[in-house]
Scaffold this motif. Structure first.
Motif, PDB file in Angstrom:
ATOM      1  N   TYR A 162       0.811  -1.219   0.000  1.00  0.00           N
ATOM      2  CA  TYR A 162       0.000   0.000   0.000  1.00  0.00           C
ATOM      3  C   TYR A 162       0.852   1.281   0.000  1.00  0.00           C
ATOM      4  O   TYR A 162       0.326   2.375   0.229  1.00  0.00           O
ATOM      5  CB  TYR A 162      -0.983  -0.017   1.182  1.00  0.00           C
ATOM      6  N   HIS A 163       2.149   1.133  -0.220  1.00  0.00           N
ATOM      7  CA  HIS A 163       3.049   2.299  -0.332  1.00  0.00           C
ATOM      8  C   HIS A 163       2.862   3.270   0.830  1.00  0.00           C
ATOM      9  O   HIS A 163       2.658   4.475   0.629  1.00  0.00           O
ATOM     10  CB  HIS A 163       2.815   3.036  -1.666  1.00  0.00           C
ATOM     11  N   LEU A 164       2.934   2.748   2.033  1.00  0.00           N
ATOM     12  CA  LEU A 164       2.618   3.577   3.208  1.00  0.00           C
ATOM     13  C   LEU A 164       3.803   4.467   3.589  1.00  0.00           C
ATOM     14  O   LEU A 164       4.565   4.163   4.507  1.00  0.00           O
ATOM     15  CB  LEU A 164       2.190   2.697   4.386  1.00  0.00           C
ATOM     16  N   ASP A 165       3.920   5.590   2.863  1.00  0.00           N
ATOM     17  CA  ASP A 165       5.029   6.497   3.177  1.00  0.00           C
ATOM     18  C   ASP A 165       4.705   7.429   4.347  1.00  0.00           C
ATOM     19  O   ASP A 165       5.531   8.251   4.727  1.00  0.00           O
ATOM     20  CB  ASP A 165       5.468   7.289   1.934  1.00  0.00           C
ATOM     21  N   ASN A 166       3.507   7.277   4.920  1.00  0.00           N
ATOM     22  CA  ASN A 166       3.201   8.009   6.160  1.00  0.00           C
ATOM     23  C   ASN A 166       3.517   7.157   7.390  1.00  0.00           C
ATOM     24  O   ASN A 166       3.141   7.487   8.500  1.00  0.00           O
ATOM     25  CB  ASN A 166       1.738   8.467   6.182  1.00  0.00           C
ATOM     26  N   LEU A 167       4.205   6.056   7.155  1.00  0.00           N
ATOM     27  CA  LEU A 167       4.559   5.127   8.233  1.00  0.00           C
ATOM     28  C   LEU A 167       6.077   5.026   8.378  1.00  0.00           C
ATOM     29  O   LEU A 167       6.795   4.941   7.378  1.00  0.00           O
ATOM     30  CB  LEU A 167       4.001   3.729   7.912  1.00  0.00           C
ATOM     31  N   CYS A 168       6.525   5.057   9.617  1.00  0.00           N
ATOM     32  CA  CYS A 168       7.958   4.858   9.885  1.00  0.00           C
ATOM     33  C   CYS A 168       8.091   3.841  11.016  1.00  0.00           C
ATOM     34  O   CYS A 168       7.601   4.064  12.120  1.00  0.00           O
ATOM     35  CB  CYS A 168       8.603   6.180  10.284  1.00  0.00           C
ATOM     36  N   ALA A 169       8.714   2.707  10.704  1.00  0.00           N
ATOM     37  CA  ALA A 169       8.990   1.718  11.752  1.00  0.00           C
ATOM     38  C   ALA A 169      10.390   1.975  12.291  1.00  0.00           C
ATOM     39  O   ALA A 169      11.269   2.465  11.576  1.00  0.00           O
ATOM     40  CB  ALA A 169       8.885   0.308  11.187  1.00  0.00           C
ATOM     41  N   ILE A 170      10.571   1.671  13.549  1.00  0.00           N
ATOM     42  CA  ILE A 170      11.881   1.802  14.173  1.00  0.00           C
ATOM     43  C   ILE A 170      12.183   0.465  14.836  1.00  0.00           C
ATOM     44  O   ILE A 170      11.367  -0.030  15.615  1.00  0.00           O
ATOM     45  CB  ILE A 170      11.877   2.902  15.264  1.00  0.00           C
ATOM     46  N   VAL A 171      13.315  -0.131  14.499  1.00  0.00           N
ATOM     47  CA  VAL A 171      13.699  -1.375  15.166  1.00  0.00           C
ATOM     48  C   VAL A 171      14.785  -1.058  16.186  1.00  0.00           C
ATOM     49  O   VAL A 171      15.844  -0.528  15.838  1.00  0.00           O
ATOM     50  CB  VAL A 171      14.230  -2.430  14.165  1.00  0.00           C
TER      51      VAL A 171
END
Lengths: 269, 311
Positions: free
Chosen positions: A164-173
């Protein structure tokens, strides 16, 4: 907020975590301490929020997928003004809103209940999809543990975020390289790790996750990525800030005793 | 008589809701057509989310959408949207009190030829123990439509148990569906048959046969398993003195168990639970399977004769 100010808050949050766990007599110090800079930086200089109006619809969202590290989130929320600091010492006590793992119905600022690992990234995807449907500009952040990414659901969610090309999402590991039973490389090999995320369609940003300058640059970079989700692989030190806890697997999930608490608080000055 | 499945009733309700409420979104895990959610997709593609064969992620994504103000309908086969994702339903949905509705098709052995792996016969038990979940089992396609619409109008997690097999219509078009209010289908004094889903039709047939034998059976459609209509059950116990439950589900933990809990606490009378007796399903035609598992009107008639001896 500048780096020095953020550093001061990180120190206070570390002291909060130690005091909360000492008072509770149980909890998870290692992964709470390792991610302090990552979460403080988000709440004090990145995310749009109104602590007095936690359900403000344009707020940026944060999902703590590694729910056991909620002492960190509780301390940050309290220091932002979501609830009084005095509440922190009720952690894990009967009747307290500060449950052993986060509960969204109890604590203002908690977006979803977590604690069973592997579920937060899917929730973050859903929040990001809703934001797009509603034509909102809010961003969604999701903090994962590196051990947590053993869970298959994380990789299902990683595919969905890419699809879904979620460029409003940022995951942090939080890549602290330790999990309950030992070193991640001995429990379940994650490497090649960056390549995994890249193969799943994510933009990977690799940083020192205890370095506030690098963190700030990474969040800025992530925000500018278009058409795909971003993941910050943040190399951190588990137990960061307390000498006898640093890089020690046994401090994943136990509280300091009274004298240990005092020693830790002496170091955190 | 025209036959229609409850999954069709669900799909029609989604279409209706799509028109009426812009907050309704629908998700599926590669089962759009089978769950009839593809009707919604054709009309409202921007509010339909295909998640691929990844049910756990689908539940979490639905929770995220719901926690952001959407009414998220998750559509999948009963086995894959309950047991397979029970922990996701427990924490991401129930514990978070997310406004997620589970459209669970292909429940029970009337799934037929696909066999045990695809026949959900434990789902009522699994779902009714989750705090905050409403559990609904429509008896026909019309009721499935009404139940789906009703589910959209309350806040909180709802489980809708639906089937694949075409069924006769046993409820009235104009019926009002009230969650938690059992439907009295037939008055009777000698005993009560409490049924849900496909077994409502069997119970009505059994009541006819019993009538010919001079036995007056009350028939209740217990479409909502949770919250359960205690009053209807207690009245049935008091007024008829014997209760048979009938469900296309394991007797352990299912609708019959839920009824027994009320009867035992409030007004104990002789009871018999008809359902699947600690077995898996298997391949076969739906009507063959219903006979094999003793889920027919004849079985209800037989148990009625037995239970009257215990009164």
């Amino acid at each position: 907020m500048n780096i020095e100010e953020l550093q001061k808050i990180c120190l206070e949050v570390r002291r909060d975590i130690i005091r909360m766990l000492g008072e509770a007599g149980s909890g998870h110090p290692g992964g709470s301490l390792s991610a302090v800079e990552l979460v403080v930086s988000l709440y004090f200089s990145v995310m749009r929020q109104k602590p007095q109006k936690p359900d403000w619809e344009d707020r940026d969202r944060f999902v703590l997928s590694k729910g056991h590290c909620c002492p960190l989130l509780y301390a940050v929320l309290a220091r932002c003004g979501y609830f009084p600091l005095e509440k922190l010492l009720t952690l894990r006590k009967l009747g307290s809103p500060l449950q052993g793992h986060p509960h969204n119905l109890e604590v203002p600022g908690i977006e979803a209940s977590t604690g069973s690992l592997g579920q937060g990234l899917s929730i973050a995807n859903g929040i990001a999809l809703a934001g797009r449907l509603d034509k909102k500009s809010y961003r969604v952040y999701c903090l994962l543990g590196d051990g947590e990414t053993d869970e298959g659901q994380i990789w299902e969610a990683a595919m969905t975020a890419n699809h879904y090309h979620l460029d409003n999402l940022c995951a942090i590991v939080d890549r602290n390289r330790l999990q309950i039973d030992g070193e991640t490389k001995n429990i379940m090999q994650l490497e090649p790790y960056n390549e995994k995320w890249e193969a799943f369609g994510w933009k990977v940003i690799e940083i020192d996750g205890n370095n506030l300058k690098e963190i700030s640059e990474a969040y800025a970079q992530a925000e500018n990525i278009k058409g795909k989700p971003a993941v910050i692989i943040a190399h951190t030190i588990k137990g960061k800030g307390v000498s006898y806890m640093e890089n020690r697997v046994e401090w994943h999930g136990k509280a300091p005793k009274k004298e240990e608490e005092e020693k830790a608080l002496k170091e955190l000055r | 008589m025209k036959l229609k499945s409850t999954r069709d009733g669900y799909g029609e309700a989604l279409l209706k809701l799509g028109n009426e409420n812009p907050d309704v979104v629908v998700l599926t895990a590669d089962l759009g057509e089978s769950t009839r959610s593809h009707w919604f997709k054709e009309k409202f593609p921007e509010r339909f989310f295909q998640i691929g064969v990844a049910e756990a992620d689908m539940i979490g994504t639905a929770a995220g959408l719901a926690l952001s103000g959407k009414i998220a309908f998750v559509s999948g086969f009963g086995v894959f949207v309950t047991g397979r994702v029970w922990d996701q339903l427990r924490i991401s949905v129930a514990y978070s009190n997310a406004n997620v509705k589970i459209g669970s098709t292909h429940c029970g052995i009337t799934v037929g030829a696909d066999g045990a792996s695809h026949q959900a016969i434990e789902d009522i038990a699994l779902m009714r123990v989750l705090p905050g979940f409403t559990v609904i089992v429509p008896a026909d396609a019309l009721e499935a439509t009404r139940a789906t619409v009703a589910a959209s109008k309350i806040y909180g997690p709802v489980y809708l148990r639906l089937g694949r097999a075409p069924l006769p219509i046993v409820t009235e078009e104009a019926e009002v569906f009230t969650i938690g209010k059992a439907q009295l289908l037939k008055e009777g004094d000698d005993l009560t048959v409490i049924a849900c889903g496909v077994m409502v039709k069997e119970s009505l047939e059994a009541a006819k046969v019993l009538k010919e034998k001079g036995i007056s059976a009350r028939v209740i459609n217990l479409h909502t398993i949770k919250p359960i209509d205690r009053k209807s059950i207690i009245n049935a116990a008091k007024e008829t003195g014997a209760i048979i439950t009938a469900e296309e589900h394991q007797v352990m933990g299912g609708m019959g168990s839920a009824v027994a809990e009320v009867v035992m606490e409030e007004y104990p009378v002789p009871m018999k639970r008809i359902g699947i007796l600690d077995r898996f399903g298997q391949s076969g035609k739906p009507d063959e399977l219903m006979k094999e598992y003793h889920l027919t009107a004849d079985d209800i008639v037989l148990e009625a004769a037995n239970i009257l001896k215990r009164k």
